[in-house]
Structure formats: C-alpha cells, structure tokens
Design a protein around this motif. Sequence first.
Motif, PDB file in Angstrom:
ATOM      1  N   PRO A  11       0.837  -1.201   0.000  1.00 20.52           N
ATOM      2  CA  PRO A  11       0.000   0.000   0.000  1.00 20.52           C
ATOM      3  C   PRO A  11       0.874   1.255   0.000  1.00 20.52           C
ATOM      4  N   ALA A  12       0.465   2.245  -0.731  1.00 21.14           N
ATOM      5  CA  ALA A  12       1.263   3.468  -0.808  1.00 21.14           C
ATOM      6  C   ALA A  12       1.292   4.197   0.523  1.00 21.14           C
ATOM      7  N   SER A  13       0.192   4.182   1.228  1.00 20.44           N
ATOM      8  CA  SER A  13       0.109   4.906   2.489  1.00 20.44           C
ATOM      9  C   SER A  13       0.737   4.114   3.629  1.00 20.44           C
ATOM     10  N   PRO A  14       1.666   4.722   4.398  1.00 19.46           N
ATOM     11  CA  PRO A  14       2.257   4.025   5.550  1.00 19.46           C
ATOM     12  C   PRO A  14       1.247   3.742   6.649  1.00 19.46           C
ATOM     13  N   ALA A  15       0.081   4.365   6.574  1.00 22.25           N
ATOM     14  CA  ALA A  15      -0.972   4.098   7.559  1.00 22.25           C
ATOM     15  C   ALA A  15      -1.634   2.747   7.306  1.00 22.25           C
ATOM     16  N   GLU A  16      -1.416   2.168   6.118  1.00 23.13           N
ATOM     17  CA  GLU A  16      -2.081   0.933   5.742  1.00 23.13           C
ATOM     18  C   GLU A  16      -1.138  -0.258   5.686  1.00 23.13           C
ATOM     19  N   ARG A  17       0.075  -0.081   6.182  1.00 17.94           N
ATOM     20  CA  ARG A  17       1.055  -1.168   6.227  1.00 17.94           C
ATOM     21  C   ARG A  17       1.965  -0.953   7.427  1.00 17.94           C
ATOM     22  N   PHE A  18       2.633  -2.028   7.829  1.00 13.83           N
ATOM     23  CA  PHE A  18       3.574  -1.922   8.930  1.00 13.83           C
ATOM     24  C   PHE A  18       4.879  -1.301   8.432  1.00 13.83           C
ATOM     25  N   VAL A  19       5.403  -0.370   9.206  1.00 24.05           N
ATOM     26  CA  VAL A  19       6.656   0.296   8.835  1.00 24.05           C
ATOM     27  C   VAL A  19       7.800  -0.216   9.699  1.00 24.05           C
ATOM     28  N   CYS A  20       7.687  -0.046  11.011  1.00 24.89           N
ATOM     29  CA  CYS A  20       8.688  -0.567  11.954  1.00 24.89           C
ATOM     30  C   CYS A  20       7.965  -0.851  13.263  1.00 24.89           C
ATOM     31  N   VAL A  21       7.481  -2.073  13.391  1.00 26.55           N
ATOM     32  CA  VAL A  21       6.659  -2.449  14.542  1.00 26.55           C
ATOM     33  C   VAL A  21       7.550  -2.795  15.729  1.00 26.55           C
ATOM     34  N   GLN A  22       7.234  -2.219  16.884  1.00 26.92           N
ATOM     35  CA  GLN A  22       8.024  -2.450  18.086  1.00 26.92           C
ATOM     36  C   GLN A  22       7.304  -3.307  19.122  1.00 26.92           C
ATOM     37  N   SER A  23       5.972  -3.323  19.080  1.00 26.62           N
ATOM     38  CA  SER A  23       5.261  -4.023  20.150  1.00 26.62           C
ATOM     39  C   SER A  23       3.922  -4.561  19.666  1.00 26.62           C
ATOM     40  N   VAL A  24       3.526  -5.709  20.242  1.00 25.81           N
ATOM     41  CA  VAL A  24       2.202  -6.285  20.016  1.00 25.81           C
ATOM     42  C   VAL A  24       1.604  -6.610  21.389  1.00 25.81           C
ATOM     43  N   VAL A  25       0.337  -6.249  21.590  1.00 27.43           N
ATOM     44  CA  VAL A  25      -0.301  -6.441  22.896  1.00 27.43           C
ATOM     45  C   VAL A  25      -1.751  -6.878  22.707  1.00 27.43           C
ATOM     46  N   VAL A  26      -2.141  -7.959  23.364  1.00 28.14           N
ATOM     47  CA  VAL A  26      -3.543  -8.363  23.431  1.00 28.14           C
ATOM     48  C   VAL A  26      -4.115  -7.796  24.727  1.00 28.14           C
ATOM     49  N   ASP A  27      -5.188  -7.007  24.635  1.00 27.02           N
ATOM     50  CA  ASP A  27      -5.764  -6.409  25.833  1.00 27.02           C
ATOM     51  C   ASP A  27      -6.696  -7.391  26.538  1.00 27.02           C
ATOM     52  N   ASP A  28      -7.290  -6.950  27.658  1.00 29.08           N
ATOM     53  CA  ASP A  28      -8.130  -7.864  28.435  1.00 29.08           C
ATOM     54  C   ASP A  28      -9.480  -8.152  27.787  1.00 29.08           C
ATOM     55  N   GLN A  29      -9.758  -7.524  26.653  1.00 25.13           N
ATOM     56  CA  GLN A  29     -10.940  -7.838  25.858  1.00 25.13           C
ATOM     57  C   GLN A  29     -10.600  -8.773  24.705  1.00 25.13           C
ATOM     58  N   ASP A  30      -9.362  -9.273  24.725  1.00 24.10           N
ATOM     59  CA  ASP A  30      -8.858 -10.209  23.717  1.00 24.10           C
ATOM     60  C   ASP A  30      -8.792  -9.590  22.322  1.00 24.10           C
ATOM     61  N   ARG A  31      -8.376  -8.338  22.286  1.00 24.81           N
ATOM     62  CA  ARG A  31      -8.149  -7.644  21.019  1.00 24.81           C
ATOM     63  C   ARG A  31      -6.655  -7.424  20.843  1.00 24.81           C
ATOM     64  N   LEU A  32      -6.163  -7.667  19.658  1.00 21.60           N
ATOM     65  CA  LEU A  32      -4.743  -7.493  19.374  1.00 21.60           C
ATOM     66  C   LEU A  32      -4.467  -6.072  18.892  1.00 21.60           C
ATOM     67  N   TRP A  33      -3.481  -5.432  19.522  1.00 22.60           N
ATOM     68  CA  TRP A  33      -3.047  -4.097  19.121  1.00 22.60           C
ATOM     69  C   TRP A  33      -1.597  -4.175  18.661  1.00 22.60           C
ATOM     70  N   VAL A  34      -1.302  -3.513  17.564  1.00 25.95           N
ATOM     71  CA  VAL A  34       0.056  -3.465  17.026  1.00 25.95           C
ATOM     72  C   VAL A  34       0.550  -2.024  17.091  1.00 25.95           C
ATOM     73  N   LEU A  35       1.666  -1.814  17.796  1.00 29.03           N
ATOM     74  CA  LEU A  35       2.250  -0.483  17.927  1.00 29.03           C
ATOM     75  C   LEU A  35       3.382  -0.337  16.916  1.00 29.03           C
ATOM     76  N   ASP A  36       3.198   0.595  15.996  1.00 23.32           N
ATOM     77  CA  ASP A  36       4.164   0.835  14.931  1.00 23.32           C
ATOM     78  C   ASP A  36       4.897   2.141  15.211  1.00 23.32           C
ATOM     79  N   ALA A  37       6.171   2.045  15.632  1.00 26.51           N
ATOM     80  CA  ALA A  37       6.980   3.242  15.892  1.00 26.51           C
ATOM     81  C   ALA A  37       7.302   3.974  14.597  1.00 26.51           C
ATOM     82  N   ALA A  38       7.290   3.243  13.470  1.00 31.40           N
ATOM     83  CA  ALA A  38       7.471   3.815  12.127  1.00 31.40           C
ATOM     84  C   ALA A  38       8.798   4.543  11.956  1.00 31.40           C
ATOM     85  N   SER A  39       9.832   4.049  12.628  1.00 25.80           N
ATOM     86  CA  SER A  39      11.168   4.631  12.470  1.00 25.80           C
ATOM     87  C   SER A  39      12.140   3.533  12.048  1.00 25.80           C
ATOM     88  N   PRO A  40      12.118   3.162  10.763  1.00 22.38           N
ATOM     89  CA  PRO A  40      12.985   2.070  10.299  1.00 22.38           C
ATOM     90  C   PRO A  40      14.458   2.391  10.499  1.00 22.38           C
TER      91      PRO A  40
END
Length: 388
Positions: free
Chosen positions: A110-139
């Motif tokens: 995807p052309a937009s960096p908002a629609e793809r992973f750039v430089c992911v630093q963390s993944v967290v499943v919350d207590d509602q069992d939802r997965l969150w991906v934190l993208d620092a976006a600093s390759p």
Amino acid sequence: MPLSLTRAALLAACLSASAAFAQQEVPLARTRPLGAIETTRQGIKPVQVAAFPDQRVTGVTVSRQGRIFVNFPLWEDGHRESVAEIVPGQAPRPYPNATWNAAVTDPKAPASPAERFVCVQSVVVDDQDRLWVLDAASPKFMGVVPGGAKLVQFALATNKAVRTILFPDNVAPSKSYLNDVRFDTKRSFAYLTDSGTGALVVLDLKTGKARRVLENHPSVHPEPGFDLAVNGYVLREPDGKKPNFQADGIELSADGNTLYYQALRGRTMYRIGTEFLRNAALSPAQLATHVEKFAVPGASDGYGRDAAGNLYTSGIENNSIHRVTPAGLVSTIAQGPEISWPDTFGYGPNNTLYFTTSQIQTLGKYHGGKSTRTQPYALWKLDLNQAK
C-alpha cells in the motif's frame, strides 16, 4: 533506605528551573538495592517456544485462547515480516496477511504508511482479547516516517484491522520511538513509552487523541552517570557516547489505577497514579509531584504482570528475569546464558510467562561493526507455578 521529601519541598523543586528536575527526589517505596536482590531457591528453567535465526524479535503477546503473536522491528537488512503468529511446528505466519507486512519496496505494498507496517516495536492483546500493534514507524532508527506512527487494532475472530489510530507529529516527533503500550479498557485509555526522546504518551481511546507527558521529568530519561553493562561489557555507540535508551518498560496494575515504567538506561522503576495522567488540567510541575520511585530491579527492557499482581522485569545486565511484588520486593526467578537480553513479556494461560530474547547487546555497532551473536533470537516461556 527510603527516600522522602515533604510535599511542599517537592512542589518547590518542580516549580524551579529545569535543572532542578534532575536533582529532585521523590518518595521511594520499600525496595532492595540491586546487589541485594533475593534469588529464589530454585530458578525456573525457561523452555524455548520458537527460534528465529535471522530476524531480531522484540514483542510478544498471547490471547485468551493461547494464540501467540510476535513482532520483528525493521532495524537491519534482511527484514521480512513485521508481525507474525507463532504456530508450533511451522514457520512464523505473517499476520494478518502479506499486504500489511509488505516491504515499502514491494510494488504491491500500500502506498500509504498508515495501511502497512513500517517498523513495529510491540504487540499487545488487551483484556478484551483484542490485538493491538504499535508501529513506531522509524525504520533503522532513521526517523519517523510521516503518517506511519500508529496503533492498529485487530479483531482476532476475523483477523481484520478494525481501527487505526495515527499519532501526529506533536505526539510522535521525528526522533521519537514509541516503544510499548498498556490498555485500561474500563476507562478507555492507553499509556505508551517513547524510548527515543523520553516521555509517556496518554491516549484517550474514545476520541483517539493523545498527548505527551513528563517529557522533562528524570523518570523517563537515563539515570545520570549510569553505564549500561551486559555481563560486564559496557555498551557504547560508535562515537563513544552512551546508548540513547529512554523510557521503555511499562505496565499497569490490574485495577488500572497505577502505571509503572522505567528508562532502559537506569535501574529504577517508577510509578504514578493514572488518575493524574488522565487529568489534562495538571501542569507538568503538578503532574511531577505524583511520580514515585517504587523499586530498583535493575536495568530492564520490558515489563509484564501476572494474575496475582506481581510485576516481571527483564534483567538485561545479567541474563535474568526478576519478579517485583506489589510491596516492591524484588527477586530473581530465572537466570542463564540463554536469557540473552530478555526484551518483552506476554502473560498467557496456565500462569505462563512468555518472553523474547533480542540480544541487543550483540549489535555490531557496540562491537566495532561486527555482531557477536552466537545463538538464535528466540521466544521462551516460564511456568510461574514453579516460582511459588
């Protein structure tokens, strides 16, 4: 010995010039110095879950059903997927699909960096069992890609992205590196660390608005005079400077009332009431009066928490895992050469603690340009029932 100041003295220090911040003392709960950390009679032996010969792993998280997710930040050449699901007996499975994990050089990306992973630093499943991906976006730590710093929520039932929260420049400036995140779903807030410039980020999940706090407070910056050494080897950048390791480890209490955090180049764990972090009306000086020193577990890259409320920190100085009780008492529950720079924790079913070994101390830049790594990056687990 516990340290303390009167509230009036502390407030006076906070209202003075920024130099006073570096000298201020804050209340210190019951702790033990690093040299007096208790060791369990029989340390837990870690069990390897997966090995990654050529991709440096940092984050790990586990769903209620036991699904395991990891991430690989874009720090070096040869990078492939950014987020993967670990299935026993199989190669890491790009999550949620190849499109999100496509390299920017891929014509199908995807052309937009908002629609793809750039430089992911963390993944967290919350207590509602939802997965969150934190993208620092600093390759390769070259600076935040405009429009790329984000938090993406995935529904595990469908493996679809259901929400993307973009962080503007005033929250994720060019030299920032959003490192880890914890969620208070009851109050719809999230809290993040910035290990690039040093700050906490408070995110209102209802509105998607975020703000930086404690930027000028010593708790989010390296401890003055502290040299980070791993097994006695002092880390230095190629120019001879100390590594720029700012706020990194972060964890919430089970009730969401207290946030714990730490600068990676330091040994002190701090805490603050989340009610104060959520109060945008407080000035920086007023907010600073609510920061407390809590424990001294040693230099740590990541934090975790179990169902009993114990905190876990990675002992990167001596290949160990520490447990910090709700009273602030520290003990070592596992130690060994295989625990090489334990990075991030994920708490899973059956009282199991998962952690990654990212071996950051082996990076070539700390050794004259040549990596000293001799073992694969890996994902491990500890049976915490053995530590009771």
